[in-house]
Design a protein around this motif. Structure first.
Motif, PDB file in Angstrom:
ATOM      1  N   PRO A 175       1.221  -1.103  -0.263  1.00 26.48           N
ATOM      2  CA  PRO A 175       0.421   0.009   0.322  1.00 26.48           C
ATOM      3  C   PRO A 175       0.450   1.265   0.077  1.00 26.48           C
ATOM      4  CG  PRO A 175       0.424  -1.100   2.115  1.00 26.48           C
ATOM      5  CD  PRO A 175       0.798  -2.025   1.362  1.00 26.48           C
ATOM      6  N   ILE A 176       0.429   2.186  -0.858  1.00 32.74           N
ATOM      7  CA  ILE A 176       0.847   3.721   0.012  1.00 32.74           C
ATOM      8  C   ILE A 176      -0.485   4.871   0.121  1.00 32.74           C
ATOM      9  CG2 ILE A 176       2.487   3.173  -2.394  1.00 32.74           C
ATOM     10  CD1 ILE A 176       0.600   4.998  -4.281  1.00 32.74           C
ATOM     11  N   ARG A 177      -1.412   3.967  -0.448  1.00 32.04           N
ATOM     12  CA  ARG A 177      -2.638   4.966   0.538  1.00 32.04           C
ATOM     13  C   ARG A 177      -3.322   4.096   0.908  1.00 32.04           C
ATOM     14  NH1 ARG A 177      -4.952   9.793  -2.766  1.00 32.04           N
ATOM     15  NH2 ARG A 177      -6.385   8.706  -3.524  1.00 32.04           N
ATOM     16  N   MET A 178      -3.843   4.369   2.471  1.00 32.77           N
ATOM     17  CA  MET A 178      -5.197   3.729   3.173  1.00 32.77           C
ATOM     18  C   MET A 178      -6.333   4.807   3.568  1.00 32.77           C
ATOM     19  SD  MET A 178      -3.138   0.278   4.304  1.00 32.77           S
ATOM     20  CE  MET A 178      -2.011   0.464   5.130  1.00 32.77           C
ATOM     21  N   THR A 179      -7.085   4.790   3.248  1.00 30.36           N
ATOM     22  CA  THR A 179      -8.264   5.418   3.542  1.00 30.36           C
ATOM     23  C   THR A 179     -10.011   4.073   4.347  1.00 30.36           C
ATOM     24  OG1 THR A 179      -7.926   6.479   1.108  1.00 30.36           O
ATOM     25  CG2 THR A 179     -10.226   6.990   2.584  1.00 30.36           C
ATOM     26  N   ASP A 186     -24.583   8.770  14.905  1.00 31.10           N
ATOM     27  CA  ASP A 186     -24.847  11.030  15.720  1.00 31.10           C
ATOM     28  C   ASP A 186     -24.387  12.367  14.239  1.00 31.10           C
ATOM     29  OD1 ASP A 186     -26.520   9.344  17.302  1.00 31.10           O
ATOM     30  OD2 ASP A 186     -23.398   9.038  18.248  1.00 31.10           O
ATOM     31  N   THR A 187     -23.962  12.358  14.000  1.00 27.01           N
ATOM     32  CA  THR A 187     -22.944  12.694  12.890  1.00 27.01           C
ATOM     33  C   THR A 187     -22.718  12.600  11.368  1.00 27.01           C
ATOM     34  OG1 THR A 187     -21.587  14.817  12.992  1.00 27.01           O
ATOM     35  CG2 THR A 187     -20.419  12.697  13.627  1.00 27.01           C
ATOM     36  N   ALA A 188     -21.868  13.408  10.789  1.00 27.79           N
ATOM     37  CA  ALA A 188     -21.509  13.547   9.528  1.00 27.79           C
ATOM     38  C   ALA A 188     -20.005  12.486   9.653  1.00 27.79           C
ATOM     39  CB  ALA A 188     -21.030  14.271   8.014  1.00 27.79           C
ATOM     40  N   SER A 189     -20.375  11.368   8.888  1.00 27.56           N
ATOM     41  CA  SER A 189     -18.985  10.370   8.854  1.00 27.56           C
ATOM     42  C   SER A 189     -18.167  11.191   8.038  1.00 27.56           C
ATOM     43  CB  SER A 189     -19.481   9.478   7.975  1.00 27.56           C
ATOM     44  OG  SER A 189     -20.027   9.630   5.938  1.00 27.56           O
ATOM     45  N   ARG A 190     -16.546  10.373   8.392  1.00 23.63           N
ATOM     46  CA  ARG A 190     -15.275  11.067   7.292  1.00 23.63           C
ATOM     47  C   ARG A 190     -14.639   9.862   7.228  1.00 23.63           C
ATOM     48  NH1 ARG A 190     -11.594  13.632  12.650  1.00 23.63           N
ATOM     49  NH2 ARG A 190     -11.570  11.509  14.019  1.00 23.63           N
ATOM     50  N   ARG A 191     -13.471  10.139   7.198  1.00 21.23           N
ATOM     51  CA  ARG A 191     -12.323   9.166   6.310  1.00 21.23           C
ATOM     52  C   ARG A 191     -11.362   9.697   6.937  1.00 21.23           C
ATOM     53  NH1 ARG A 191     -11.881  10.032   0.224  1.00 21.23           N
ATOM     54  NH2 ARG A 191     -12.970  12.079   0.514  1.00 21.23           N
ATOM     55  N   ALA A 192     -10.537   8.457   7.249  1.00 22.25           N
ATOM     56  CA  ALA A 192      -8.998   8.684   7.661  1.00 22.25           C
ATOM     57  C   ALA A 192      -8.335   8.059   6.524  1.00 22.25           C
ATOM     58  CB  ALA A 192      -8.357   8.286   9.338  1.00 22.25           C
ATOM     59  N   GLU A 193      -7.432   9.008   6.513  1.00 24.46           N
ATOM     60  CA  GLU A 193      -6.451   8.679   4.837  1.00 24.46           C
ATOM     61  C   GLU A 193      -4.970   8.649   5.378  1.00 24.46           C
ATOM     62  OE1 GLU A 193      -7.231   9.664   0.953  1.00 24.46           O
ATOM     63  OE2 GLU A 193      -6.205  11.125   1.189  1.00 24.46           O
ATOM     64  N   TYR A 194      -4.130   7.538   4.753  1.00 25.16           N
ATOM     65  CA  TYR A 194      -2.833   7.489   5.291  1.00 25.16           C
ATOM     66  C   TYR A 194      -2.841   7.307   4.206  1.00 25.16           C
ATOM     67  CZ  TYR A 194      -4.095   5.983  10.181  1.00 25.16           C
ATOM     68  OH  TYR A 194      -4.939   5.723  11.626  1.00 25.16           O
ATOM     69  N   THR A 195      -1.301   8.656   4.201  1.00 20.46           N
ATOM     70  CA  THR A 195      -0.270   8.141   2.410  1.00 20.46           C
ATOM     71  C   THR A 195       0.884   8.174   3.180  1.00 20.46           C
ATOM     72  OG1 THR A 195      -1.817   9.873   2.139  1.00 20.46           O
ATOM     73  CG2 THR A 195       0.437  10.079   0.621  1.00 20.46           C
ATOM     74  N   LEU A 196       1.564   7.119   2.356  1.00 17.09           N
ATOM     75  CA  LEU A 196       3.112   6.526   2.614  1.00 17.09           C
ATOM     76  C   LEU A 196       4.080   7.389   2.143  1.00 17.09           C
ATOM     77  CD1 LEU A 196       4.495   4.480   3.945  1.00 17.09           C
ATOM     78  CD2 LEU A 196       4.724   3.534   2.201  1.00 17.09           C
ATOM     79  N   TYR A 205      -8.221  13.736   7.782  1.00 18.33           N
ATOM     80  CA  TYR A 205      -9.165  13.808   7.466  1.00 18.33           C
ATOM     81  C   TYR A 205      -9.934  13.974   6.517  1.00 18.33           C
ATOM     82  CZ  TYR A 205      -7.921  11.615  12.227  1.00 18.33           C
ATOM     83  OH  TYR A 205      -7.619  10.573  13.165  1.00 18.33           O
ATOM     84  N   LEU A 206     -10.785  12.922   6.095  1.00 20.57           N
ATOM     85  CA  LEU A 206     -11.268  13.546   4.864  1.00 20.57           C
ATOM     86  C   LEU A 206     -13.336  13.878   5.033  1.00 20.57           C
ATOM     87  CD1 LEU A 206      -9.925  12.009   1.571  1.00 20.57           C
ATOM     88  CD2 LEU A 206      -9.001  14.165   2.386  1.00 20.57           C
TER      89      LEU A 206
END
Length: 208
Positions: A175-179, A186-196, A205-206
């Motif tokens: 992997p070079i990026r994992m999201t 209870d609220t809007a969802s979000r994404r945690a994005e890891y970039t190498l 966070y997105l």
């Protein structure tokens, strides 16, 4: 040792992502994915690009994962193998039931080591071992009755014992990026994005 996130990564109140995602994405992977010795493997979508530049996708099983990346196995004569040979840049997507979690991984595929390939094949069920022998384009052209008959005959001929075929291949997807996407009622969802970046994972966070 690494902290155990399995008890903190839950549907509520923080959603399927902890309030502060760990600096190391493998901690989240360990919390989200089943251990490699669990017989029932997760399904994933493998996305590739054809030599003509057209996107393609198909469903596979995640054989296993470690800190090198994610391992999948398939028939060496398949279109996806030709795609990877032309362009090793791939993506995999895992979606959890009820759309609670999603993991998208971008990376580069390389042929897995022979030892890993042998170990992975040995752990497969008898059905999947036989499938590695008969899952060919030629076999797919046969009518159902003939396919059933040949499947049974092959099974009887080998007494349910199937050696690893030369047409079976495995890939390590580094992997070079994992999201990581997690739902939250209870609220809007979000994404945690890891970039190498230069060997270090950077997190951001997105919007979900």
């Amino acid at each position: 040792g690494r902290p155990d996130l399995r008890g903190t990564v839950s549907a509520a109140p923080g959603g399927w992502l902890p309030v502060d995602a760990p600096a190391d994405p493998w901690e989240l992977l360990d919390a989200w994915l089943p251990a490699n010795d669990v017989p029932e493997r997760p399904q994933l979508t493998l996305s590739t690009v054809t030599p003509e530049g057209v996107a393609d996708a198909r469903t596979l099983l995640l054989t296993e994962y470690d800190r090198e990346g994610f391992y999948v196995h398939t028939d060496a004569r398949s279109r996806k193998v030709a795609d990877i040979a032309a362009n090793p840049g791939v993506a995999i997507t895992l979606l959890w039931p009820n759309f609670t979690r999603q993991l998208v991984v971008q990376g580069r595929a390389e042929i897995a080591a022979d030892a890993e390939l042998a170990q992975a094949y040995e752990r497969r069920s008898p059905y999947l071992k036989q499938l590695a022998w008969l899952n060919s384009i030629e076999f797919a052209q046969l009518p159902l009755e003939q396919r059933v008959a040949q499947w049974s005959a092959f099974q009887a001929e080998h007494d349910g014992q199937f050696e690893q075929p030369s047409t079976w291949i495995g890939y390590l997807i580094r992997p070079i990026r994992m999201t990581f996407w997690g739902s939250n009622p209870d609220t809007a969802s979000r994404r945690a994005e890891y970039t190498l970046v230069d060997g270090t994972w950077r997190i951001g966070y997105l919007a979900g």
